[in-house]
Design a protein around this motif. Structure first.
Motif, PDB file in Angstrom:
ATOM      1  N   MET A 125       0.826  -1.210   0.000  1.00 33.20           N
ATOM      2  CA  MET A 125       0.000   0.000   0.000  1.00 33.20           C
ATOM      3  C   MET A 125       0.861   1.260   0.000  1.00 33.20           C
ATOM      4  O   MET A 125       0.581   2.235  -0.712  1.00 33.20           O
ATOM      5  CB  MET A 125      -0.916  -0.010   1.223  1.00 33.20           C
ATOM      6  CG  MET A 125      -1.813   1.217   1.366  1.00 33.20           C
ATOM      7  SD  MET A 125      -3.105   1.326   0.102  1.00 33.20           S
ATOM      8  CE  MET A 125      -4.218   0.008   0.632  1.00 33.20           C
ATOM      9  N   THR A 128       2.662   1.431  -3.537  1.00 32.10           N
ATOM     10  CA  THR A 128       1.778   1.594  -4.685  1.00 32.10           C
ATOM     11  C   THR A 128       0.965   2.884  -4.637  1.00 32.10           C
ATOM     12  O   THR A 128       0.723   3.513  -5.668  1.00 32.10           O
ATOM     13  CB  THR A 128       0.820   0.395  -4.791  1.00 32.10           C
ATOM     14  OG1 THR A 128       1.587  -0.811  -4.794  1.00 32.10           O
ATOM     15  CG2 THR A 128      -0.007   0.468  -6.064  1.00 32.10           C
ATOM     16  N   HIS A 129       0.536   3.280  -3.432  1.00 26.94           N
ATOM     17  CA  HIS A 129      -0.403   4.398  -3.323  1.00 26.94           C
ATOM     18  C   HIS A 129       0.144   5.620  -2.580  1.00 26.94           C
ATOM     19  O   HIS A 129       0.098   6.734  -3.097  1.00 26.94           O
ATOM     20  CB  HIS A 129      -1.691   3.921  -2.649  1.00 26.94           C
ATOM     21  CG  HIS A 129      -2.386   2.834  -3.395  1.00 26.94           C
ATOM     22  ND1 HIS A 129      -2.938   3.012  -4.652  1.00 26.94           N
ATOM     23  CD2 HIS A 129      -2.612   1.525  -3.072  1.00 26.94           C
ATOM     24  CE1 HIS A 129      -3.473   1.879  -5.065  1.00 26.94           C
ATOM     25  NE2 HIS A 129      -3.291   0.971  -4.128  1.00 26.94           N
ATOM     26  N   MET A 154      -7.462   7.984  -6.016  1.00 22.59           N
ATOM     27  CA  MET A 154      -7.675   6.540  -5.966  1.00 22.59           C
ATOM     28  C   MET A 154      -9.045   6.170  -6.522  1.00 22.59           C
ATOM     29  O   MET A 154      -9.184   5.197  -7.269  1.00 22.59           O
ATOM     30  CB  MET A 154      -7.535   6.033  -4.526  1.00 22.59           C
ATOM     31  CG  MET A 154      -6.131   6.076  -3.965  1.00 22.59           C
ATOM     32  SD  MET A 154      -5.985   5.271  -2.345  1.00 22.59           S
ATOM     33  CE  MET A 154      -6.288   3.544  -2.770  1.00 22.59           C
ATOM     34  N   LYS A 155     -10.064   6.950  -6.156  1.00 23.52           N
ATOM     35  CA  LYS A 155     -11.414   6.682  -6.649  1.00 23.52           C
ATOM     36  C   LYS A 155     -11.496   6.867  -8.152  1.00 23.52           C
ATOM     37  O   LYS A 155     -12.198   6.113  -8.849  1.00 23.52           O
ATOM     38  CB  LYS A 155     -12.413   7.594  -5.938  1.00 23.52           C
ATOM     39  CG  LYS A 155     -12.621   7.231  -4.468  1.00 23.52           C
ATOM     40  CD  LYS A 155     -13.304   8.332  -3.683  1.00 23.52           C
ATOM     41  CE  LYS A 155     -14.701   8.596  -4.140  1.00 23.52           C
ATOM     42  NZ  LYS A 155     -15.368   9.632  -3.298  1.00 23.52           N
ATOM     43  N   LYS A 157      -9.246   6.207 -10.213  1.00 29.80           N
ATOM     44  CA  LYS A 157      -8.621   5.037 -10.831  1.00 29.80           C
ATOM     45  C   LYS A 157      -9.421   3.767 -10.565  1.00 29.80           C
ATOM     46  O   LYS A 157      -8.936   2.659 -10.795  1.00 29.80           O
ATOM     47  CB  LYS A 157      -7.193   4.876 -10.315  1.00 29.80           C
ATOM     48  CG  LYS A 157      -6.251   5.954 -10.848  1.00 29.80           C
ATOM     49  CD  LYS A 157      -4.809   5.500 -10.782  1.00 29.80           C
ATOM     50  CE  LYS A 157      -3.915   6.432 -11.575  1.00 29.80           C
ATOM     51  NZ  LYS A 157      -2.519   5.944 -11.659  1.00 29.80           N
ATOM     52  N   LYS A 158     -10.655   3.950 -10.054  1.00 30.27           N
ATOM     53  CA  LYS A 158     -11.608   2.855  -9.870  1.00 30.27           C
ATOM     54  C   LYS A 158     -11.213   1.865  -8.772  1.00 30.27           C
ATOM     55  O   LYS A 158     -11.591   0.695  -8.811  1.00 30.27           O
ATOM     56  CB  LYS A 158     -11.831   2.091 -11.185  1.00 30.27           C
ATOM     57  CG  LYS A 158     -12.229   2.961 -12.363  1.00 30.27           C
ATOM     58  CD  LYS A 158     -13.517   3.707 -12.118  1.00 30.27           C
ATOM     59  CE  LYS A 158     -13.927   4.530 -13.338  1.00 30.27           C
ATOM     60  NZ  LYS A 158     -15.152   5.323 -13.090  1.00 30.27           N
ATOM     61  N   TYR A 159     -10.429   2.326  -7.791  1.00 26.83           N
ATOM     62  CA  TYR A 159     -10.132   1.441  -6.667  1.00 26.83           C
ATOM     63  C   TYR A 159     -11.375   1.321  -5.790  1.00 26.83           C
ATOM     64  O   TYR A 159     -12.129   2.278  -5.626  1.00 26.83           O
ATOM     65  CB  TYR A 159      -8.957   1.981  -5.846  1.00 26.83           C
ATOM     66  CG  TYR A 159      -7.619   1.759  -6.504  1.00 26.83           C
ATOM     67  CD1 TYR A 159      -7.042   0.487  -6.524  1.00 26.83           C
ATOM     68  CD2 TYR A 159      -6.944   2.799  -7.130  1.00 26.83           C
ATOM     69  CE1 TYR A 159      -5.818   0.271  -7.138  1.00 26.83           C
ATOM     70  CE2 TYR A 159      -5.719   2.588  -7.751  1.00 26.83           C
ATOM     71  CZ  TYR A 159      -5.167   1.323  -7.749  1.00 26.83           C
ATOM     72  OH  TYR A 159      -3.963   1.107  -8.375  1.00 26.83           O
ATOM     73  N   ALA A 160     -11.565   0.155  -5.224  1.00 28.16           N
ATOM     74  CA  ALA A 160     -12.736  -0.104  -4.390  1.00 28.16           C
ATOM     75  C   ALA A 160     -12.700   0.754  -3.130  1.00 28.16           C
ATOM     76  O   ALA A 160     -11.630   1.173  -2.674  1.00 28.16           O
ATOM     77  CB  ALA A 160     -12.793  -1.584  -4.006  1.00 28.16           C
ATOM     78  N   THR A 163     -10.391  -0.532  -0.497  1.00 25.49           N
ATOM     79  CA  THR A 163      -8.983  -0.221  -0.710  1.00 25.49           C
ATOM     80  C   THR A 163      -8.680   1.205  -0.268  1.00 25.49           C
ATOM     81  O   THR A 163      -7.655   1.463   0.375  1.00 25.49           O
ATOM     82  CB  THR A 163      -8.616  -0.400  -2.190  1.00 25.49           C
ATOM     83  OG1 THR A 163      -8.947  -1.725  -2.607  1.00 25.49           O
ATOM     84  CG2 THR A 163      -7.125  -0.162  -2.423  1.00 25.49           C
ATOM     85  N   CYS A 164      -9.569   2.134  -0.603  1.00 20.63           N
ATOM     86  CA  CYS A 164      -9.399   3.530  -0.181  1.00 20.63           C
ATOM     87  C   CYS A 164      -9.401   3.629   1.342  1.00 20.63           C
ATOM     88  O   CYS A 164      -8.581   4.342   1.927  1.00 20.63           O
ATOM     89  CB  CYS A 164     -10.502   4.399  -0.761  1.00 20.63           C
ATOM     90  SG  CYS A 164     -10.495   4.530  -2.563  1.00 20.63           S
ATOM     91  N   ASP A 199     -19.097   2.667   2.882  1.00 23.57           N
ATOM     92  CA  ASP A 199     -18.975   1.578   1.898  1.00 23.57           C
ATOM     93  C   ASP A 199     -20.261   0.766   1.850  1.00 23.57           C
ATOM     94  O   ASP A 199     -20.257  -0.452   1.969  1.00 23.57           O
ATOM     95  CB  ASP A 199     -17.784   0.684   2.265  1.00 23.57           C
ATOM     96  CG  ASP A 199     -17.359  -0.208   1.098  1.00 23.57           C
ATOM     97  OD1 ASP A 199     -17.904  -0.029   0.003  1.00 23.57           O
ATOM     98  OD2 ASP A 199     -16.499  -1.074   1.300  1.00 23.57           O
TER      99      ASP A 199
END
Length: 383
Positions: A125, A128-129, A154-155, A157-160, A163-164, A199
């Motif tokens: 994490m 990568t982020h 992050m959102k 880039k379509k991360y769940a 994950t955020c 979520d």
């Protein structure tokens, strides 16, 4: 967003609505220039701007002391400097402290490696982020808007959402440690004002009996003969993948029908009761590979060691079964679902799964439509 031409007269006439904590009124000419009105009556000139791709939000001065023209002149100077990469409001280098990358790589990771089994997840994490987006910024000057921009990236880039939220949890813990160790002062923690994302759209997958049969049918055709026993044992125990893959024969007391897991996610020893079906899996492995042929129960026959990964054989089988969305961890969800639908209490499920918090267990407490229908039908007829 309210926009007007900010003048002394207009600002003096503005007031914050009684039902709001504050009100932001932006200037119609200068982008990012606004006055922030508090319910208490205080008014401050503020500015949102970017310097070196970083969003900054700064207070220029008290609107009851500074005139609108003075604030506007300062805004033009700050924006001009930002365009050439100079941040007017940046604190002196001597008091900035470590960058986020320096702290998380040089201090955070060595610390969590000393006790956390899943430290490699944190490392991934961070690499990568966190580092690509926030790594070069000094921790002492990162503000909530910087974190918000990071999460929006992050959102985008379509991360769940999950994950955020894991990124936010990691950042939050990092700042807690930095303050605890004296690296930062308590007022330099932007995560105090950041909450996890809601979520509500999260989907939990649970196997039906029919889906489980279809999956096992395809898994038995896999080139990896051990895969069927691994999947069955996961379904019969609700254990985590690595707990099963790294299990040793010495961890089992077959006479007591008990499995001692020495290394769990929480770092505590856990004892898992074994059903007749789970015992049957162990007996089948003994019959096929010989009694205690390897130290590890679900060993790779070529090496005698645990599988590093079973993804490719698993992926092939799940796709053939029409369950391409299914993750190995969903077998744990399904185990819990089977228990709850059989009438077992959440407390029993919590103990077997090894959850410290009952709220975690409640995520798995899926009830089938049939059982819910039975529940509503139990209400007596009122005449």
């Amino acid at each position: 967003m309210t926009k007007i031409l900010l003048t002394d007269e207009h600002v003096a006439a503005l007031c914050c609505p009684e039902d709001s904590a504050h009100l932001e009124v932006f200037d119609a000419l200068l982008k990012g220039f606004y006055v922030d009105l508090l319910r208490s009556g205080r008014k401050s000139y503020r500015l949102r701007y970017r310097v070196k791709s970083r969003l900054r939000v700064v207070t220029l001065g008290d609107a009851q002391v500074m005139t609108a023209d003075q604030a506007r002149t300062l805004v033009n100077e700050v924006i001009h400097q930002a365009r050439v990469g100079v941040d007017t409001f940046a604190p002196p280098e001597a008091v900035l402290g470590p960058t986020l990358e320096q702290f998380f790589v040089e201090q955070y990771l060595p610390y969590v490696k000393s006790y956390k089994r899943s430290w490699d997840t944190d490392e991934s994490m961070i690499r990568t982020h966190l580092v690509p987006q926030l790594g070069r910024l000094h921790m002492s000057v990162i503000k909530p808007p910087d974190v918000a921009v990071f999460i929006e990236h992050m959102k985008a880039k379509k991360y769940a959402m999950g994950t955020c939220n894991r990124a936010l949890v990691l950042l939050r813990y990092g700042y807690v440690l930095a303050v605890r160790w004296g690296v930062l002062s308590a007022d330099c923690n932007p995560m105090k004002h950041i909450k996890n994302l809601s979520d509500d759209s999260r989907i939990e997958h649970f196997l039906t009996n029919e889906q489980a049969q279809s999956l096992l049918f395809e898994i038995k055709k896999s080139d990896n003969e051990m895969l069927q026993w691994i999947v069955l044992f996961l379904l019969y125990t609700g254990a985590r993948k690595r707990e099963v893959l790294e299990s040793r024969w010495s961890d089992f007391d077959l006479a007591q029908r008990s499995w001692r897991i020495p290394k769990t996610k929480s770092g505590k020893v856990r004892h898992v009761p074994l059903s007749e079906h789970a015992l049957g899996v162990l007996q089948a492995i003994k019959a096929r590979y010989g009694h205690h042929a390897f130290t590890f129960v679900f060993a790779n026959e070529k090496t005698g060691l645990p599988y590093v990964s079973i993804f490719y054989s698993w992926d092939t089988a799940r796709k053939r079964a029409g369950l391409s969305y299914l993750r190995v961890h969903h077998l744990r969800h399904s185990f819990a679902s089977f228990l709850v639908n059989a009438g077992r209490s959440l407390y029993e499920v919590q103990e077997i799964l090894g959850h410290a918090d009952i709220r975690t267990t409640s995520r798995y407490a899926h009830l089938s439509r049939e059982r819910l229908q039975e529940a509503v039908e139990s209400v007596p007829l009122v005449r």
